[in-house]
Motif scaffolding. Sequence first.
Motif, PDB file in Angstrom:
ATOM      1  N   LEU A 183       0.835  -1.214   0.000  1.00 58.57           N
ATOM      2  CA  LEU A 183       0.000   0.000   0.000  1.00 58.57           C
ATOM      3  C   LEU A 183       0.871   1.266   0.000  1.00 58.57           C
ATOM      4  O   LEU A 183       0.583   2.233  -0.707  1.00 58.57           O
ATOM      5  N   THR A 184       1.958   1.260   0.781  1.00 57.49           N
ATOM      6  CA  THR A 184       2.838   2.441   0.819  1.00 57.49           C
ATOM      7  C   THR A 184       3.537   2.635  -0.523  1.00 57.49           C
ATOM      8  O   THR A 184       3.709   3.760  -1.001  1.00 57.49           O
ATOM      9  N   PHE A 185       3.936   1.516  -1.130  1.00 55.41           N
ATOM     10  CA  PHE A 185       4.563   1.628  -2.450  1.00 55.41           C
ATOM     11  C   PHE A 185       3.550   2.150  -3.473  1.00 55.41           C
ATOM     12  O   PHE A 185       3.887   2.961  -4.334  1.00 55.41           O
ATOM     13  N   GLY A 186       2.306   1.693  -3.314  1.00 57.80           N
ATOM     14  CA  GLY A 186       1.245   2.214  -4.186  1.00 57.80           C
ATOM     15  C   GLY A 186       1.069   3.710  -4.007  1.00 57.80           C
ATOM     16  O   GLY A 186       0.889   4.460  -4.976  1.00 57.80           O
ATOM     17  N   LEU A 187       1.157   4.134  -2.756  1.00 57.36           N
ATOM     18  CA  LEU A 187       1.073   5.578  -2.468  1.00 57.36           C
ATOM     19  C   LEU A 187       2.222   6.322  -3.146  1.00 57.36           C
ATOM     20  O   LEU A 187       2.031   7.390  -3.736  1.00 57.36           O
TER      21      LEU A 187
ATOM     22  N   PRO B  15      11.194  10.033   1.281  1.00 60.52           N
ATOM     23  CA  PRO B  15      11.106   9.972   2.752  1.00 60.52           C
ATOM     24  C   PRO B  15      10.543  11.257   3.358  1.00 60.52           C
ATOM     25  O   PRO B  15       9.617  11.219   4.185  1.00 60.52           O
ATOM     26  N   ALA B  16      11.047  12.401   2.928  1.00 60.31           N
ATOM     27  CA  ALA B  16      10.563  13.675   3.489  1.00 60.31           C
ATOM     28  C   ALA B  16       9.150  13.990   2.999  1.00 60.31           C
ATOM     29  O   ALA B  16       8.299  14.448   3.773  1.00 60.31           O
ATOM     30  N   SER B  17       8.907  13.728   1.707  1.00 57.38           N
ATOM     31  CA  SER B  17       7.567  14.011   1.150  1.00 57.38           C
ATOM     32  C   SER B  17       6.508  13.179   1.863  1.00 57.38           C
ATOM     33  O   SER B  17       5.408  13.661   2.142  1.00 57.38           O
ATOM     34  N   PHE B  18       6.846  11.917   2.150  1.00 54.86           N
ATOM     35  CA  PHE B  18       5.910  11.012   2.814  1.00 54.86           C
ATOM     36  C   PHE B  18       5.541  11.553   4.202  1.00 54.86           C
ATOM     37  O   PHE B  18       4.358  11.607   4.565  1.00 54.86           O
ATOM     38  N   LEU B  19       6.555  11.974   4.945  1.00 56.91           N
ATOM     39  CA  LEU B  19       6.289  12.528   6.271  1.00 56.91           C
ATOM     40  C   LEU B  19       5.448  13.796   6.181  1.00 56.91           C
ATOM     41  O   LEU B  19       4.535  14.021   6.970  1.00 56.91           O
ATOM     42  N   ARG B  20       5.756  14.625   5.186  1.00 53.59           N
ATOM     43  CA  ARG B  20       4.985  15.868   5.007  1.00 53.59           C
ATOM     44  C   ARG B  20       3.540  15.563   4.609  1.00 53.59           C
ATOM     45  O   ARG B  20       2.611  16.227   5.042  1.00 53.59           O
TER      46      ARG B  20
ATOM     47  N   ILE C 276       4.848   0.223   6.639  1.00 54.96           N
ATOM     48  CA  ILE C 276       4.740   1.632   6.206  1.00 54.96           C
ATOM     49  C   ILE C 276       6.104   2.315   6.257  1.00 54.96           C
ATOM     50  O   ILE C 276       6.480   3.051   5.347  1.00 54.96           O
ATOM     51  N   LEU C 277       6.853   2.038   7.310  1.00 52.39           N
ATOM     52  CA  LEU C 277       8.142   2.726   7.464  1.00 52.39           C
ATOM     53  C   LEU C 277       9.241   2.146   6.573  1.00 52.39           C
ATOM     54  O   LEU C 277      10.209   2.821   6.255  1.00 52.39           O
ATOM     55  N   LEU C 278       9.052   0.872   6.170  1.00 55.00           N
ATOM     56  CA  LEU C 278      10.109   0.234   5.373  1.00 55.00           C
ATOM     57  C   LEU C 278      10.311   0.901   4.015  1.00 55.00           C
ATOM     58  O   LEU C 278      11.447   1.014   3.547  1.00 55.00           O
ATOM     59  N   VAL C 279       9.211   1.346   3.382  1.00 51.89           N
ATOM     60  CA  VAL C 279       9.351   1.910   2.023  1.00 51.89           C
ATOM     61  C   VAL C 279      10.185   3.200   2.034  1.00 51.89           C
ATOM     62  O   VAL C 279      11.186   3.298   1.314  1.00 51.89           O
ATOM     63  N   PRO C 280       9.834   4.207   2.874  1.00 51.65           N
ATOM     64  CA  PRO C 280      10.725   5.383   2.915  1.00 51.65           C
ATOM     65  C   PRO C 280      12.131   5.045   3.413  1.00 51.65           C
ATOM     66  O   PRO C 280      13.121   5.625   2.939  1.00 51.65           O
ATOM     67  N   ALA C 281      12.217   4.057   4.338  1.00 52.22           N
ATOM     68  CA  ALA C 281      13.555   3.682   4.822  1.00 52.22           C
ATOM     69  C   ALA C 281      14.378   3.066   3.700  1.00 52.22           C
ATOM     70  O   ALA C 281      15.580   3.347   3.568  1.00 52.22           O
ATOM     71  N   LEU C 282      13.738   2.234   2.872  1.00 52.85           N
ATOM     72  CA  LEU C 282      14.446   1.636   1.735  1.00 52.85           C
ATOM     73  C   LEU C 282      14.885   2.707   0.747  1.00 52.85           C
ATOM     74  O   LEU C 282      15.982   2.643   0.182  1.00 52.85           O
ATOM     75  N   CYS C 283      14.011   3.707   0.543  1.00 53.69           N
ATOM     76  CA  CYS C 283      14.387   4.829  -0.345  1.00 53.69           C
ATOM     77  C   CYS C 283      15.643   5.511   0.191  1.00 53.69           C
ATOM     78  O   CYS C 283      16.580   5.806  -0.558  1.00 53.69           O
ATOM     79  N   GLY C 284      15.643   5.751   1.497  1.00 52.75           N
ATOM     80  CA  GLY C 284      16.801   6.387   2.123  1.00 52.75           C
ATOM     81  C   GLY C 284      18.050   5.539   1.981  1.00 52.75           C
ATOM     82  O   GLY C 284      19.135   6.043   1.685  1.00 52.75           O
TER      83      GLY C 284
END
Lengths: 364, 52
Positions: free
Chosen positions: A29-33, A208-213, B28-36
């Motif tokens: 789902l997060t990758f889809g996002l 990473p930053a965009s997701f948090l924002r 949820i946290l793994l995807v941005p962490a993997l990007c990083g």
Amino acid sequence: MRAAARQFWYGLIELSSTAFVSMLVAMVLTFGLLVWFFSPATLAGPVGIYAPRSPKDAETFVTLDVMRMAHEEQKTPRLLLLGASTLAQSIGDPTPIEDMLENQLGVGKWDIHMLSSPLQTRLDQLTLIETALKNRKAGDPPVVIAISIGVHRLGFPTERLLELENLGRLGVRSDWADDEVRKLGAKPRDRSMFYIVENFRFVVNDFPASFLRLVSRNASSRQIASYSPGTELPDIYRPRDLTKAQIDFGQYNLETYVEFFARLNERIAGMQNVHLIFIDERLSPGFLASRGMQPLADWLNGRFAARVAQFGAPYIEFMKSAGLSSSDYYDDYHLKNGEPQRRARAAFASEFATFVKTCLSGAT
Amino acid sequence: MSPFVLETEKISSARVAGRVVRGALIGILLVPALCGLVAFVGGVSPFAYQGF
């Protein structure tokens, strides 16, 4: 209640297939996002405001700006300002110029976009211009493309240009820029029908930053003039010998730039009501005097103006008109915030209004 | 009450909720962490260039 809380805690910490499946589903789902968010339609829409990492993330802000232009109908005359930090710091927020032009021209508001980004290359400029003009139709109001150029910009060796291009700093790609990369004897980055593949570095950098924002609903607003953080940079920190070497090298590179811009002019020649102009980027007079560079800088500016005039593009020297002195600069490249910027904006508005009256009369 | 359960044992819905929440948070946290991580390993950085 305590028993339920304890069970919940055990569920949190124990190995379990339920947790693993839940993790996989959440990842998908997060990758889809990510795929949905990093698509031209989403970035150009209202959710796109969450993409920039910080107020200084100029590359993402200009990416969003040109994407919106490509998706929206143009209703008013538009001015695109392209350049690097020197231009961004000289003018800062261009909104006051819109008001000045309205007063001076009296023909409604110009829509001014500051498309500057740090160390912006001519390939970046081509990419931004092509995207901004993508959906342009005959009969649309005029677009003026203003590219800022200074003597220190000419000293960019091809290797450095390609190195910066391969960093994929912008989130848009361009056939025009790819064509120019080939002309430089290099292979452009791979293209793809999928946005996140084609702009992989941009996505990986921003997500990473965009997701948090996005999840915290905390968009950042752009800080254009962010290059003069104090009152004045001490001389000892100013890379004056490097800048001198860049200008020395740049004098042999001038024709490369002129030919490049002549090709850009040819590309837009077929588009109705699109105009190309150049504006000056002035270094601190104190620096030029300290290294004996003033005569060379004057010669290069004059030569550039004469060469681009041959294909009908004016070179507007608003920073020269602003009468800036060394004390107006934070370092050798960037104006101080406040009064020097106000003078530069006023000079720009005045010079640009003259250009519109003389060259675009009837078009607006 | 033991933290361990047998496969055949009926578990409480709170425990299932704990498992789902843990999995979802990690996912949820793994995807941005993997990007990083990809950015770090691949040398992709917004600060990879310097100058004016």
